[in-house]
Structure formats: C-alpha cells, structure tokens
Design a protein around this motif. Structure first.
Motif, PDB file in Angstrom:
ATOM      1  N   THR A   7      32.062  29.250  38.340  1.00 25.21           N
ATOM      2  CA  THR A   7      31.359  28.712  37.180  1.00 25.21           C
ATOM      3  C   THR A   7      32.332  28.407  36.045  1.00 25.21           C
ATOM      4  OG1 THR A   7      29.411  30.000  37.796  1.00 25.21           O
ATOM      5  CG2 THR A   7      29.465  29.129  35.562  1.00 25.21           C
ATOM      6  N   LEU A  67      26.720  26.334  41.749  1.00 29.65           N
ATOM      7  CA  LEU A  67      27.347  26.969  40.588  1.00 29.65           C
ATOM      8  C   LEU A  67      28.485  26.124  40.032  1.00 29.65           C
ATOM      9  CD1 LEU A  67      27.426  30.721  41.670  1.00 29.65           C
ATOM     10  CD2 LEU A  67      26.070  29.697  39.829  1.00 29.65           C
ATOM     11  N   THR A  71      25.823  24.382  37.311  1.00 24.20           N
ATOM     12  CA  THR A  71      26.005  25.344  36.226  1.00 24.20           C
ATOM     13  C   THR A  71      27.342  25.145  35.532  1.00 24.20           C
ATOM     14  OG1 THR A  71      24.678  26.947  37.462  1.00 24.20           O
ATOM     15  CG2 THR A  71      26.001  27.801  35.642  1.00 24.20           C
ATOM     16  N   GLY A  75      26.978  22.092  33.064  1.00 17.42           N
ATOM     17  CA  GLY A  75      26.779  22.987  31.922  1.00 17.42           C
ATOM     18  C   GLY A  75      27.895  22.893  30.902  1.00 17.42           C
ATOM     19  N   THR A  79      24.965  21.135  27.740  1.00 18.24           N
ATOM     20  CA  THR A  79      23.873  22.064  28.031  1.00 18.24           C
ATOM     21  C   THR A  79      22.529  21.356  27.963  1.00 18.24           C
ATOM     22  OG1 THR A  79      23.768  22.790  25.732  1.00 18.24           O
ATOM     23  CG2 THR A  79      25.098  24.116  27.247  1.00 18.24           C
ATOM     24  N   SER A  82      21.056  20.963  31.343  1.00 19.95           N
ATOM     25  CA  SER A  82      20.382  22.167  31.846  1.00 19.95           C
ATOM     26  C   SER A  82      18.985  22.284  31.247  1.00 19.95           C
ATOM     27  CB  SER A  82      21.197  23.416  31.505  1.00 19.95           C
ATOM     28  OG  SER A  82      22.433  23.385  32.162  1.00 19.95           O
TER      29      SER A  82
END
Length: 122
Positions: A7, A67, A71, A75, A79, A82
């Motif tokens: 991540t 991930l 993510t 991410g 964000t 997300s």
C-alpha cells in the motif's frame, strides 16, 4: 507488514502522479479555477471504476493487486476516488440512506472542518 509495504509503495506512486498531473496542467493552463485538482479527481474516479470492474470480473485481481492499485496508487493519487468508489458501493448494495448520508456528511462536514481549521489558526 507485506500489505503495509504494498500500500505504501502504491501510495508513493499515486502521490507522484498527482503532483505531475497538477504541475503539468498548471504549467499550460493558468486559470483561477483548480483545474489540476479537478482533472486528478475525475481521472482517479475513472481509473478506480475500471479497477473495481476488473476486480469483480477477473480472478488475477488478488488482494495484493487491489491494495497496490486501488488503495495505494488511486488512494495516493486522489482520496476522492475512494470516496466515489465507496459511494457507488453503497448504491449497489441498496443502502440508499447510507449513500445519501455519506455523500452529504462528507461534503458538508468536510467543508465545515476546513473552515474550522482555518478559523482556529486565525
């Protein structure tokens, strides 16, 4: 520890991509409207939508790939992607109340928190 590293690596890649896009757009488009952030948010939403579709359709999209790509990279890139992904997931699950409350609370409380942070420093 493995998932944390995956991540983190993805997040670093996403953050660098966000910076490159925003600087690139800012270099060629000099307007007061935050076009760079807008492009990052919209493109991040599109990419996370593609990845969400791939993860539901193909078995190769393992937890490690999700991930790293969703993510981590998405991410780190934005964000907002997300937030959009989670919002759409609530709709697909039929949780309309949670969808509307999540969207409204995220926007309203987020803006109020920003105003509060600025006011606290003044």
């Amino acid at each position: 520890m493995k998932y944390l590293l995956i991540t983190g690596i993805g997040g670093a890649i996403g953050t660098m991509c966000r910076w490159l896009v925003q600087v690139g757009i800012g270099r060629y488009m000099t307007i007061a409207w935050p076009l760079g952030t807008f492009v990052v948010n919209v493109s991040g939403c599109f990419v996370i939508g593609l990845l969400y579709g791939l993860s539901n359709k193909y078995a190769w999209m393992t937890m490690e790939w999700r991930l790293l790509l969703i993510t981590g990279i998405c991410g780190g890139y934005t964000t907002f992607s997300s937030y959009a992904y989670e919002s759409i997931s609530l709709i697909r699950q039929g949780n309309y109340f949670y969808f509307f409350s999540y969207v409204l609370c995220s926007v309203i409380v987020g803006l109020l928190a920003t105003v509060g942070g600025v006011a606290l420093i003044r």
